[in-house]
Structure formats: C-alpha cells, structure tokens
Design a protein around this motif. Structure first.
Motif, PDB file in Angstrom:
ATOM      1  N   UNK A  30      46.487  37.406  40.699  1.00 23.41           N
ATOM      2  CA  UNK A  30      47.844  36.792  40.773  1.00 23.41           C
ATOM      3  C   UNK A  30      48.556  36.780  42.237  1.00 23.41           C
ATOM      4  N   UNK A  31      49.525  36.172  42.579  1.00 24.26           N
ATOM      5  CA  UNK A  31      50.103  35.927  43.906  1.00 24.26           C
ATOM      6  C   UNK A  31      50.761  37.298  44.238  1.00 24.26           C
ATOM      7  N   UNK A  32      51.129  37.883  43.336  1.00 22.88           N
ATOM      8  CA  UNK A  32      51.891  39.167  43.599  1.00 22.88           C
ATOM      9  C   UNK A  32      51.135  40.074  44.554  1.00 22.88           C
ATOM     10  N   UNK A  33      49.840  40.175  44.390  1.00 23.12           N
ATOM     11  CA  UNK A  33      49.083  41.154  45.232  1.00 23.12           C
ATOM     12  C   UNK A  33      47.696  40.512  45.506  1.00 23.12           C
ATOM     13  N   UNK A  34      47.692  39.594  46.514  1.00 25.31           N
ATOM     14  CA  UNK A  34      46.905  38.782  47.101  1.00 25.31           C
ATOM     15  C   UNK A  34      45.623  39.679  47.519  1.00 25.31           C
ATOM     16  N   UNK A  35      44.391  40.081  46.990  1.00 23.47           N
ATOM     17  CA  UNK A  35      43.641  40.775  47.477  1.00 23.47           C
ATOM     18  C   UNK A  35      42.184  40.345  46.947  1.00 23.47           C
ATOM     19  N   UNK A  36      41.638  39.519  47.865  1.00 24.03           N
ATOM     20  CA  UNK A  36      40.256  38.828  47.225  1.00 24.03           C
ATOM     21  C   UNK A  36      39.205  39.843  47.160  1.00 24.03           C
ATOM     22  N   UNK A  37      39.254  40.739  48.095  1.00 27.76           N
ATOM     23  CA  UNK A  37      38.047  41.786  48.031  1.00 27.76           C
ATOM     24  C   UNK A  37      38.029  42.419  46.726  1.00 27.76           C
ATOM     25  N   UNK A  38      39.187  42.963  46.195  1.00 26.57           N
ATOM     26  CA  UNK A  38      39.256  43.528  44.944  1.00 26.57           C
ATOM     27  C   UNK A  38      38.870  42.843  43.871  1.00 26.57           C
ATOM     28  N   UNK A  39      39.712  41.493  43.855  1.00 21.32           N
ATOM     29  CA  UNK A  39      39.296  40.418  42.714  1.00 21.32           C
ATOM     30  C   UNK A  39      37.684  40.153  42.660  1.00 21.32           C
ATOM     31  N   UNK A  40      37.054  39.954  43.835  1.00 20.05           N
ATOM     32  CA  UNK A  40      35.686  39.775  43.631  1.00 20.05           C
ATOM     33  C   UNK A  40      34.996  40.615  42.828  1.00 20.05           C
ATOM     34  N   UNK A  41      35.191  41.826  43.118  1.00 21.28           N
ATOM     35  CA  UNK A  41      34.341  42.890  42.488  1.00 21.28           C
ATOM     36  C   UNK A  41      34.824  43.199  40.980  1.00 21.28           C
ATOM     37  N   UNK A  42      36.204  43.051  40.748  1.00 19.45           N
ATOM     38  CA  UNK A  42      36.454  43.077  39.256  1.00 19.45           C
ATOM     39  C   UNK A  42      36.186  42.107  38.495  1.00 19.45           C
ATOM     40  N   UNK A  43      36.225  40.826  39.052  1.00 19.58           N
ATOM     41  CA  UNK A  43      35.919  39.772  38.407  1.00 19.58           C
ATOM     42  C   UNK A  43      34.301  40.055  37.805  1.00 19.58           C
ATOM     43  N   UNK A  44      33.411  40.322  38.599  1.00 18.25           N
ATOM     44  CA  UNK A  44      32.066  40.544  38.141  1.00 18.25           C
ATOM     45  C   UNK A  44      32.041  41.922  37.096  1.00 18.25           C
ATOM     46  N   UNK A  45      32.624  42.806  37.278  1.00 22.44           N
ATOM     47  CA  UNK A  45      32.775  43.870  36.402  1.00 22.44           C
ATOM     48  C   UNK A  45      33.265  43.606  34.914  1.00 22.44           C
ATOM     49  N   UNK A  46      34.365  42.802  34.837  1.00 18.21           N
ATOM     50  CA  UNK A  46      34.843  42.319  33.724  1.00 18.21           C
ATOM     51  C   UNK A  46      33.993  41.248  32.730  1.00 18.21           C
ATOM     52  N   UNK A  47      33.315  40.412  33.930  1.00 18.34           N
ATOM     53  CA  UNK A  47      32.308  39.481  33.228  1.00 18.34           C
ATOM     54  C   UNK A  47      31.229  39.976  32.346  1.00 18.34           C
ATOM     55  N   UNK A  96      41.031  38.876  28.826  1.00 16.29           N
ATOM     56  CA  UNK A  96      42.174  38.992  29.467  1.00 16.29           C
ATOM     57  C   UNK A  96      42.071  38.916  31.125  1.00 16.29           C
ATOM     58  N   UNK A  97      40.899  39.255  31.656  1.00 15.59           N
ATOM     59  CA  UNK A  97      41.034  38.821  33.132  1.00 15.59           C
ATOM     60  C   UNK A  97      40.581  37.454  33.521  1.00 15.59           C
ATOM     61  N   UNK A  98      39.843  36.746  32.598  1.00 19.24           N
ATOM     62  CA  UNK A  98      39.539  35.176  33.030  1.00 19.24           C
ATOM     63  C   UNK A  98      40.785  34.459  32.583  1.00 19.24           C
ATOM     64  N   UNK A  99      41.659  34.737  31.661  1.00 20.44           N
ATOM     65  CA  UNK A  99      42.784  33.842  31.520  1.00 20.44           C
ATOM     66  C   UNK A  99      43.833  34.008  32.599  1.00 20.44           C
ATOM     67  N   UNK A 100      43.820  35.016  33.390  1.00 22.26           N
ATOM     68  CA  UNK A 100      44.314  34.975  34.818  1.00 22.26           C
ATOM     69  C   UNK A 100      43.788  34.183  35.927  1.00 22.26           C
ATOM     70  N   UNK A 101      42.446  34.655  36.087  1.00 22.92           N
ATOM     71  CA  UNK A 101      41.780  34.303  37.039  1.00 22.92           C
ATOM     72  C   UNK A 101      41.580  32.833  37.224  1.00 22.92           C
ATOM     73  N   UNK A 102      41.193  32.218  36.066  1.00 17.80           N
ATOM     74  CA  UNK A 102      40.912  30.805  35.939  1.00 17.80           C
ATOM     75  C   UNK A 102      41.960  29.826  36.223  1.00 17.80           C
ATOM     76  N   UNK A 146      32.410  30.866  40.497  1.00 18.59           N
ATOM     77  CA  UNK A 146      31.266  30.627  40.037  1.00 18.59           C
ATOM     78  C   UNK A 146      30.731  31.723  38.982  1.00 18.59           C
ATOM     79  N   UNK A 147      31.674  32.645  38.726  1.00 20.74           N
ATOM     80  CA  UNK A 147      30.970  33.967  37.990  1.00 20.74           C
ATOM     81  C   UNK A 147      30.503  33.541  36.516  1.00 20.74           C
ATOM     82  N   UNK A 148      30.533  32.401  35.928  1.00 22.90           N
ATOM     83  CA  UNK A 148      30.653  32.007  34.608  1.00 22.90           C
ATOM     84  C   UNK A 148      28.893  31.852  34.677  1.00 22.90           C
ATOM     85  N   UNK A 149      28.257  31.596  35.817  1.00 28.38           N
ATOM     86  CA  UNK A 149      26.826  31.309  35.719  1.00 28.38           C
ATOM     87  C   UNK A 149      26.083  31.822  36.758  1.00 28.38           C
TER      88      UNK A 149
END
Length: 577
Positions: free
Chosen positions: A488-505, A514-520, A560-563
């Motif tokens: 979300x725009x409140x804490x713009x942190x792509x390095x954290x988002x990148x790794x957390x996206x993979x963990x949650x996927x 929950x993660x994807x509902x916000x990320x996508x 691209x995390x979906x595939x």
C-alpha cells in the motif's frame, strides 16, 4: 519525495538508521535493502474493492454427419391438415399402430380431430427416425455441457454414447465423444475482468490437479515433499500462465501492468544489449552497474516467459544475453571492476539466478557452462558462518546478500544443476544466527538485536526453499506478521514487498488471499501511466539509491508471481515425463 540526481554534485549518501552497516567503499553504502522499519510504524490494513468473481466454461460442439439415404417404405395414404411445422415428404414413415379410444374421445375419421392436433404431435408422427435420434442425442450433449459449467471437473470426461440410427441406417455419431472440461480453477475467484486479453492456450493443455483440502489450524501442509525443483519453472508457458492467473487471483490489470513494464524496459535497453542503473530515464541510481541492471531486466522478461527462443521480446532477450555472458570472468563471477564493492555479490546473485533460469527454461547448452561456473563461485565463496556479504575477504555475512545467493542456488536446482547439500545446511546455520522471535523474524546480521521487515520476509523465503513445512509454527507465525504489513502507499517498500509476495504465494490459502487482495490492486495503481516513463514505478524511499529500473524490476517480479515460480507445497500440474 526528494530524489538524488546523479548528474548534480552533492554529498555522498549516508546510512539513515542506527544499525551499524559495513561500508566497503567510503562513498557508497549498501543500496540494495531498505533500512529498519521502526516499531512505531503502524501496520497497513487495506480493504480494496474486488470485482465479483466469474466462472467461465468452454463450449462443446459436435459435428453430425448427414445420414445415408434409406429406401422409402410404402404406407397407406392419410390426409392431414397444414401445421406450423411442415412434414417432410422425402422419406415416408411406417403407420403408427392403432390405439384404443377413451370414452368420449373423437375418432380419427372425425373432422374436428385434426384441429386438436398440435404441431409437436404432427412432427413426432411424421418425422423420420434418424432425425428424432439426432435431436435426442443433441439434447443429451447440451445437458452434459450445461452440467459441466455447474460442476467443473479437472480432467476431460470421455462420454460413451449408445448411438444408433434406425434399423436400416448407419450410426450418425461417433460412439465416443470427448467433452472438454473447464481447465480454469479459481480458488481466489478472480474478478470478471481477469484473463480477457491473455494469449490462447498452447497445445497440449496441461492437466490441472484437483485442489487438496488444507489442514485445519495450519498453513495447509499436505505433509508431502515439495515438488521437484525443475517443476518450479514450468508455469511460464502460455497454457499454464493462463491457468495459474485464474487459480491464484491474477487479473487482466496485473498482466497489463507487466506488459507496460516490459515495454518500458525495452525502450531503455542500450545499443550493446545492456541496461543502466543511472539512466537515461528520470530518477536513476547514484552509481552505475550495467551487469546488475541487465540481469534484473532479464529476470523480468524471463519471469513472463520470454526467452531468446520464444516470445514477443525474443530479440531483446537475445541481445541482452550476448552482453551479459561476456561479463563473466574466468572464475565464474559476473561483475566488472568498475562497480562499487558493495554491489559485487548482489550483482553475482542476480546474474546467477538469470543464467540458471534461462538454462532451465530452454535447455540451451550454451548457458550451462556459465551457470555451472557461477554456482561454483557461490559455493567456493560461502562465508564461514554460512552466508555471503558484499565481497571477499570474507567477514560476517548478512541476510540481504545471502537471500540473493540462495535464490541463485535454488535456480540452479530448478535448471537441473546440482548443488551440494552441505552448502544449504550451512545457510540454515547462518539463518539460525540471525533468527529472532523463535525463528519467525530475522535481523540483518547476527549481532543485530532488532529484526527487520524486509529481512524477515527474505529469511522466511529461504526457510521455505530449505525445507520448512507449510505448517511449521515458526513459519506460520512469521507469515501472520507479514500479512499485517500489506502492500500500500502508506509504506512504499518494494524490497520487503518482493520477498513477502513470494512467501505468501507459497503459503497459499488465507495468507495469500489477504496479501494478493491488496497487492494486485495497489501495485498496478502505483505504476506510471503517462509520459516518457509510462510502465515504470517511481523509486521508493530507500530505492532512490539504486533508482527507477531497480524499483520497476522488483515490482514486475511481484506481478508475475502467479506463474513465475509454482507454489512449493502444492503440486498444481500433473507433469508427464
């Protein structure tokens, strides 16, 4: 947000956090990971509006051959009145047997009887048997098609039909008709707009395995070993991409964002096939590293399935690989002497992931020697504590650099290149040294007392690849922490988002929903839509050191995390050897 323009003189960047950071070059510190999120930062909770789900099914069609002519059989003449459906005259039929009349019912010779006959009765008595047989079986097929939209199966159904014409004719339908079952499964119920502009399936279609129930109270571990690593890269072809987008909640907007990003990268490729961290685009990094920039751009193209052999960006990828392969030295290290010392192992890790992926995706033999040399360099240079950091001479490792090298080693396994188990065992020992909160969170280095969001996400991803099961209490607790700090725009942190996206996927289930509902929703919304930089993302608060290309590539990997990598704990497709 203030940005540093590398073309203007100014003071050298300095760390903005209280945690000690090794500075190899006095003018350059570690640009590749974000500083500590303070304890006072409020978690971000988003409730984006998600479009209603839709179900799509394939239509089934059957070609019916015309019947061979059948000799006419004489019948007694029988006058009938005109009806809305004209009776066929080309093929007379046998007379119907006499039926006893009920009391008060008019006889067949009475004039008013024809007025009571409806069109359906006339058609039924006068139509040839082959037409009735065809209509009945077409009705059966229509009903079966409707049933498939209500109760989708994951395996094509073979329907055996007892089909015949009449006693004097030939069978009109093949006795075995294959009805293709729907191949999309949407556990996350993708919005109705999903998959509209995606490419068509390739042939043959992959077989989607049925979903397995999750274990109550856990992350859903099926207590089965993770699929072979070579399987992890198999989601990038056209057929599987479309299925996985539907299954894991990708939309046409996430795919359009990926395409816009790849188009921006293509526009900024240099004539020698490389990319730059500093420009010519706006808000470039403060120092140059063409090897890292090229490796990161290649990972974005390859993550969407584009290689030097296939895809819309085939010439772009081919040109980039001609450049990058020339940058590997005799020891196997991907680097140049002109880059900052702090970039050495980040650069090598990214290039190692890229070369192992392209070999795993294409099996082109020209990439295997480069991949093997890169992996051997990683193994030889592992620090005594089990991790990696910046450059030799080897000192205390850090979680940030180690995560990139671990993904390089895992990409080698995905491509069929062996890595000694001792190397991975030593990584586990390093992670133990930086673990906090019983292993659910991670610090930057062993001497640090406070865990960091980005290091926690990176450490948990390494743990997943190193063998932690999905229902491991430490992993479950760590993922709960991640899902309290969403994109979300409140804490713009792509390095954290990148790794957390993979963990949650990889976790799937509630955590991924929950993660994807916000990320996508949030990430495509942040993408630049107009002007020269359309398709890119503005550098975040910490990414301003390495610039727009770095931020754009990490954002593209997330979408691209979906595939990009198949989930570790669930075997989605049946792989035929």
């Amino acid at each position: 947000m203030a940005h540093i323009d590398p073309r203007q003189p100014g003071p050298a960047p300095t760390p903005s956090i209280g945690v000690p950071i090794e500075i190899v070059d006095p003018a350059v510190h570690d640009h590749w990971f974000p500083p500590q999120r303070t304890e006072g930062d409020a978690p971000i909770h988003l409730a984006p509006q998600i479009a209603a789900p839709s179900t799509k099914a394939k239509d089934a069609s059957v070609n019916v051959a015309s019947a061979a002519p059948v000799p006419a059989r004489p019948i007694p003449a029988r006058p009938i009145q005109a009806s809305p459906i004209a009776a066929p005259v080309a093929r007379p039929v046998a007379p119907l047997p006499a039926t006893p009349l009920k009391e008060g019912q008019a006889g067949p010779d009475e004039e008013e009887s024809s007025d009571d006959e409806d069109a359906v009765d006339v058609a039924a008595r006068t139509a040839p048997p082959w037409l009735l047989s065809t209509l009945v079986h077409m009705l059966v097929l229509i009903i079966l098609g409707l049933m498939s939209t209500i109760e989708p199966n994951h395996v094509p159904a073979l329907i055996e039909l007892d089909v015949y014409g009449d006693s004097l004719g030939d069978d009109l339908l093949d006795a075995s008709v294959e009805i293709a079952a729907p191949s999309l499964e949407s556990e996350l119920e993708a919005p109705a707009s999903a998959l509209v502009d995606l490419p068509e399936f390739s042939e043959p279609l992959p077989t989607l395995l049925p979903a397995m129930p999750l274990l109550e109270g856990s992350g859903g571990d099926r207590d089965l070993p993770a699929p072979d690593m070579g399987y992890a890269l198999s989601g990038r072809d056209k057929a599987r991409k479309k299925i996985l987008l539907g299954k894991y909640g990708g939309t046409d907007e996430t795919e359009k964002a990926v395409e816009r990003a790849l188009a921006w990268l293509k526009r900024n490729q240099r004539s020698d096939g490389s990319w730059s961290l500093m420009g010519p685009y706006e808000h470039g990094g403060v120092s140059e590293n063409t090897v890292a920039a090229t490796a990161m751009a290649l990972l974005a193209f390859q993550g969407a399935g584009h290689t030097h052999q296939t895809g819309e960006y085939q010439p772009v990828v081919e040109k980039a690989w001609k450049y990058l392969l020339r940058q590997q030295n005799g020891e196997g290290l991907f680097t140049t002497q002109s880059i900052p010392n702090a970039h050495f192992f980040y650069t090598h890790g990214q290039a190692t992931i890229a070369v192992c992926e392209i070999y795993g995706m294409t099996k082109d033999s020209r990439f295997r020697p480069a991949a093997e040399r890169a992996i051997q360099y990683c193994i030889r240079s592992q620090f005594p504590d089990g991790g990696w950091r910046y450059a030799v001479p080897r000192k205390e490792a850090d979680t940030s650099v180690t995560g990139w090298i671990v993904m390089g080693l895992q990409s080698a396994k995905m491509g069929g290149i062996e890595v000694p188990q001792d190397t991975f065992d030593n990584v586990s020992k390093f992670l133990d040294s930086v673990a906090k909160e019983d292993g659910s969170q991670y610090a930057y280095q062993a001497q640090d007392l406070i865990p960091r969001d980005a290091m926690t996400a990176e450490g948990l991803l390494c743990r997943q690849y190193l063998g932690w099961k999905r229902d491991d209490p430490r992993l479950v607790k760590g993922v709960e922490f991640l899902t309290k700090n969403l994109v979300g725009p409140g804490k713009y942190d792509v390095y954290y988002w990148y790794y957390a996206t993979q963990v949650c996927h990889h976790m799937e289930g509630e955590a991924w929903e929950k993660w994807n509902a916000a990320m996508r929703v949030e990430l495509p919304a942040m993408q630049v839509k107009t002007g020269a930089e359309a398709g890119s993302w503005e550098p975040d608060e910490w990414g301003s050191q390495v610039g727009r290309l770095y931020t754009t590539c990490l954002s593209t990997y997330m979408l691209e995390v979906y595939y990009r990598h198949l989930p570790l704990y669930t075997k989605v497709f049946e792989v035929k050897e």
